[in-house]
Motif scaffolding. Structure first.
Motif, PDB file in Angstrom:
ATOM      1  N   GLY A  80       0.748  -1.337  -0.190  1.00 43.51           N
ATOM      2  CA  GLY A  80       0.149   0.058   0.454  1.00 43.51           C
ATOM      3  C   GLY A  80       0.769   1.337  -0.031  1.00 43.51           C
ATOM      4  N   THR A  81       2.462   1.350  -0.649  1.00 36.58           N
ATOM      5  CA  THR A  81       2.923   2.135  -0.336  1.00 36.58           C
ATOM      6  C   THR A  81       2.894   3.172  -1.692  1.00 36.58           C
ATOM      7  OG1 THR A  81       4.958   1.055  -0.818  1.00 36.58           O
ATOM      8  CG2 THR A  81       4.425   2.260   1.532  1.00 36.58           C
ATOM      9  N   ASP A  82       1.968   3.081  -2.764  1.00 31.04           N
ATOM     10  CA  ASP A  82       1.954   3.218  -3.827  1.00 31.04           C
ATOM     11  C   ASP A  82       0.121   4.577  -4.431  1.00 31.04           C
ATOM     12  OD1 ASP A  82       0.152   1.412  -4.419  1.00 31.04           O
ATOM     13  OD2 ASP A  82       0.700   0.973  -5.999  1.00 31.04           O
ATOM     14  N   THR A  83      -0.380   4.193  -3.059  1.00 31.68           N
ATOM     15  CA  THR A  83      -1.903   4.490  -2.889  1.00 31.68           C
ATOM     16  C   THR A  83      -2.222   6.160  -3.203  1.00 31.68           C
ATOM     17  OG1 THR A  83      -1.505   4.866  -0.682  1.00 31.68           O
ATOM     18  CG2 THR A  83      -2.440   2.824  -0.995  1.00 31.68           C
ATOM     19  N   GLY A  84      -0.962   7.407  -2.652  1.00 28.24           N
ATOM     20  CA  GLY A  84      -1.269   8.325  -3.003  1.00 28.24           C
ATOM     21  C   GLY A  84      -0.859   8.205  -4.571  1.00 28.24           C
ATOM     22  N   TYR A  85      -0.028   7.380  -5.027  1.00 21.80           N
ATOM     23  CA  TYR A  85      -0.047   7.317  -6.723  1.00 21.80           C
ATOM     24  C   TYR A  85      -1.290   7.103  -7.559  1.00 21.80           C
ATOM     25  CZ  TYR A  85       2.454   6.529 -11.086  1.00 21.80           C
ATOM     26  OH  TYR A  85       2.245   6.308 -12.945  1.00 21.80           O
ATOM     27  N   ARG A  86      -1.544   6.265  -7.137  1.00 17.20           N
ATOM     28  CA  ARG A  86      -2.489   5.504  -7.477  1.00 17.20           C
ATOM     29  C   ARG A  86      -3.445   6.346  -7.618  1.00 17.20           C
ATOM     30  NH1 ARG A  86      -4.633   0.880  -5.920  1.00 17.20           N
ATOM     31  NH2 ARG A  86      -3.058   0.617  -4.143  1.00 17.20           N
ATOM     32  N   LYS A  87      -3.609   7.210  -6.391  1.00 16.19           N
ATOM     33  CA  LYS A  87      -5.505   8.533  -6.731  1.00 16.19           C
ATOM     34  C   LYS A  87      -4.990   9.488  -7.168  1.00 16.19           C
ATOM     35  CE  LYS A  87      -6.214   7.421  -1.176  1.00 16.19           C
ATOM     36  NZ  LYS A  87      -6.538   8.021  -0.334  1.00 16.19           N
ATOM     37  N   LEU A  88      -3.481  10.071  -6.844  1.00 19.42           N
ATOM     38  CA  LEU A  88      -3.799  11.040  -8.558  1.00 19.42           C
ATOM     39  C   LEU A  88      -3.706  10.550  -9.726  1.00 19.42           C
ATOM     40  CD1 LEU A  88      -2.494  13.776  -8.336  1.00 19.42           C
ATOM     41  CD2 LEU A  88      -0.289  12.844  -9.408  1.00 19.42           C
ATOM     42  N   LYS A  89      -3.598   9.383 -10.159  1.00 20.29           N
ATOM     43  CA  LYS A  89      -3.338   9.112 -11.793  1.00 20.29           C
ATOM     44  C   LYS A  89      -5.051   8.865 -11.331  1.00 20.29           C
ATOM     45  CE  LYS A  89      -0.532   7.459 -14.310  1.00 20.29           C
ATOM     46  NZ  LYS A  89      -0.152   7.891 -15.644  1.00 20.29           N
ATOM     47  N   ALA A  90      -5.286   8.363 -10.688  1.00 18.64           N
ATOM     48  CA  ALA A  90      -7.628   8.176 -11.378  1.00 18.64           C
ATOM     49  C   ALA A  90      -8.092   9.611 -11.364  1.00 18.64           C
ATOM     50  CB  ALA A  90      -7.867   7.709  -9.682  1.00 18.64           C
ATOM     51  N   LEU A  91      -7.322  10.854 -10.609  1.00 18.47           N
ATOM     52  CA  LEU A  91      -7.901  11.668 -10.657  1.00 18.47           C
ATOM     53  C   LEU A  91      -7.474  12.548 -11.781  1.00 18.47           C
ATOM     54  CD1 LEU A  91      -6.461  13.287  -7.355  1.00 18.47           C
ATOM     55  CD2 LEU A  91      -9.519  13.310  -8.294  1.00 18.47           C
ATOM     56  N   LYS A  92      -6.746  11.963 -12.744  1.00 16.96           N
ATOM     57  CA  LYS A  92      -5.834  12.853 -13.529  1.00 16.96           C
ATOM     58  C   LYS A  92      -6.916  12.209 -14.859  1.00 16.96           C
ATOM     59  CE  LYS A  92      -1.311  13.954 -13.034  1.00 16.96           C
ATOM     60  NZ  LYS A  92       0.006  13.626 -13.549  1.00 16.96           N
ATOM     61  N   LYS A  93      -7.190  10.914 -14.569  1.00 19.61           N
ATOM     62  CA  LYS A  93      -8.212  10.076 -15.802  1.00 19.61           C
ATOM     63  C   LYS A  93      -9.999  10.649 -15.728  1.00 19.61           C
ATOM     64  CE  LYS A  93      -9.532   5.359 -16.533  1.00 19.61           C
ATOM     65  NZ  LYS A  93      -9.382   4.189 -16.601  1.00 19.61           N
ATOM     66  N   THR A  94     -10.022  10.859 -13.925  1.00 17.77           N
ATOM     67  CA  THR A  94     -11.113  11.280 -14.045  1.00 17.77           C
ATOM     68  C   THR A  94     -11.437  12.294 -14.608  1.00 17.77           C
ATOM     69  OG1 THR A  94     -11.857  10.588 -12.608  1.00 17.77           O
ATOM     70  CG2 THR A  94     -12.983  12.524 -12.854  1.00 17.77           C
ATOM     71  N   GLY A  95     -10.097  13.882 -14.756  1.00 18.64           N
ATOM     72  CA  GLY A  95     -10.217  15.001 -14.882  1.00 18.64           C
ATOM     73  C   GLY A  95     -10.107  15.229 -16.894  1.00 18.64           C
ATOM     74  N   VAL A  96      -9.342  14.600 -17.466  1.00 16.98           N
ATOM     75  CA  VAL A  96      -9.479  14.044 -18.629  1.00 16.98           C
ATOM     76  C   VAL A  96     -10.148  13.599 -19.190  1.00 16.98           C
ATOM     77  CG1 VAL A  96      -7.982  12.140 -20.792  1.00 16.98           C
ATOM     78  CG2 VAL A  96      -6.921  13.481 -19.130  1.00 16.98           C
ATOM     79  N   GLU A  97     -11.176  12.822 -18.451  1.00 20.72           N
ATOM     80  CA  GLU A  97     -12.965  11.742 -19.192  1.00 20.72           C
ATOM     81  C   GLU A  97     -13.534  13.518 -18.861  1.00 20.72           C
ATOM     82  OE1 GLU A  97     -13.372   8.901 -16.529  1.00 20.72           O
ATOM     83  OE2 GLU A  97     -12.319   7.733 -18.173  1.00 20.72           O
ATOM     84  N   ASP A  98     -13.404  14.252 -18.190  1.00 21.53           N
ATOM     85  CA  ASP A  98     -15.069  15.114 -17.941  1.00 21.53           C
ATOM     86  C   ASP A  98     -14.951  16.317 -18.776  1.00 21.53           C
ATOM     87  OD1 ASP A  98     -14.252  15.773 -14.145  1.00 21.53           O
ATOM     88  OD2 ASP A  98     -15.733  14.502 -15.367  1.00 21.53           O
ATOM     89  N   ASP A  99     -13.192  16.646 -19.402  1.00 20.61           N
ATOM     90  CA  ASP A  99     -12.882  17.201 -19.960  1.00 20.61           C
ATOM     91  C   ASP A  99     -13.479  17.124 -21.782  1.00 20.61           C
ATOM     92  OD1 ASP A  99     -11.316  18.944 -18.653  1.00 20.61           O
ATOM     93  OD2 ASP A  99      -9.196  18.443 -19.316  1.00 20.61           O
TER      94      ASP A  99
END
Length: 269
Positions: free
Chosen positions: A246-265
């Protein structure tokens, strides 16, 4: 192809002895692969080429790049080369050889897969220990002087760290006592991987786009951008250790947010 490799290898073992090949040959191979793969990223950054693939917009100054190269040459000749010379008797004792016949590709590939798995495990825990407060301050902070990494920063580190984490790279070959050509191939692959992880660019052809568990530059760049207590992403080549613990949770959350932002755009368009 096999006969060509065998002919080339016969030339080497005819003209050089085991010590020269294992120590000086390994050092020359390492330096060639490391600098030839790492230097282009300095020129890309300075010229601003392929900037759309650069992970961070910030660039390193020429002075910072030159400092990195100068220190690397010092460390390689004063730390890496002596370690190769000192460890030679150990590898010979464990069964390393350079003679013909060459090992089969099945043997070579099996050993290198084992090296990657073992190196990932040992490197993860060693790297994580280096991010404890005292060791980070006195040792690992040298490597993190470059918050915006480029290829050559992959081996820019405190001499103690070079020895400490270098153990992860050599423990597999030390255990198995491989043929020297296997050791060389492992070294080349490991150098190319770590240079790519520090290159600062995420290309469409990056391996992380095709291999789900491969870390790559985007994964490791995140590690360099954050404070040492919150960085995570401690893995070397593959990311399964960070995923398990679980030491990559911050990175995976950031990736998910970026993906959501692209989809929203895309929806807004």
């Amino acid at each position: 192809m096999a006969s060509l490799v065998e002919s080339g290898w016969r030339y080497l073992i005819t003209n050089f002895n085991d010590f020269q090949l294992a120590c000086l040959g390994s050092f020359f191979l390492h330096e060639s692969v490391f600098f030839l793969s790492g230097l282009p990223f300095i020129f890309l950054e300075r010229a601003g080429w392929l900037s759309k693939y650069k992970i961070q917009t910030k660039n390193n100054s020429p002075a910072a790049q030159e400092k990195c190269i100068t220190r690397l040459l010092l460390y390689h000749f004063c730390v890496n080369l002596p370690v190769m010379i000192i460890s030679y008797p150990v590898f010979k004792f464990m069964g390393m050889r350079s003679s013909l016949p060459l090992p089969s590709w099945k043997v070579v590939s099996t050993q290198i897969i084992f090296y990657f798995v073992l190196e990932d495990f040992v490197f993860y825990w060693g790297h994580r220990v280096l991010h404890t407060k005292w060791l980070y301050k006195h040792v690992h902070s040298v490597h993190h002087e470059y918050a915006t990494p480029f290829g050559l920063t992959s081996e820019y580190a405190h001499p103690a760290e070079i020895l400490f984490l270098g153990f992860a790279t050599i423990i597999g070959p030390a255990i198995t006592g491989p043929h020297l050509i296997t050791l060389w191939l492992w070294m080349v692959l490991r150098v190319l991987e770590t240079v790519e992880a520090h290159c600062g660019y995420h290309f469409p052809w990056s391996l992380s786009n095709f291999l789900p568990l491969y870390g790559g530059a985007d994964f490791h760049d995140y590690h360099h951008r954050l404070l040492y207590t919150k960085s995570g992403n401690y893995s070397s080549t593959f990311v399964y250790m960070d995923r398990i613990f679980g030491t990559d949770t911050g990175y995976r959350k950031l990736k998910a947010l970026k993906k959501t932002g692209v989809e929203d755009d895309g929806k807004e368009m």
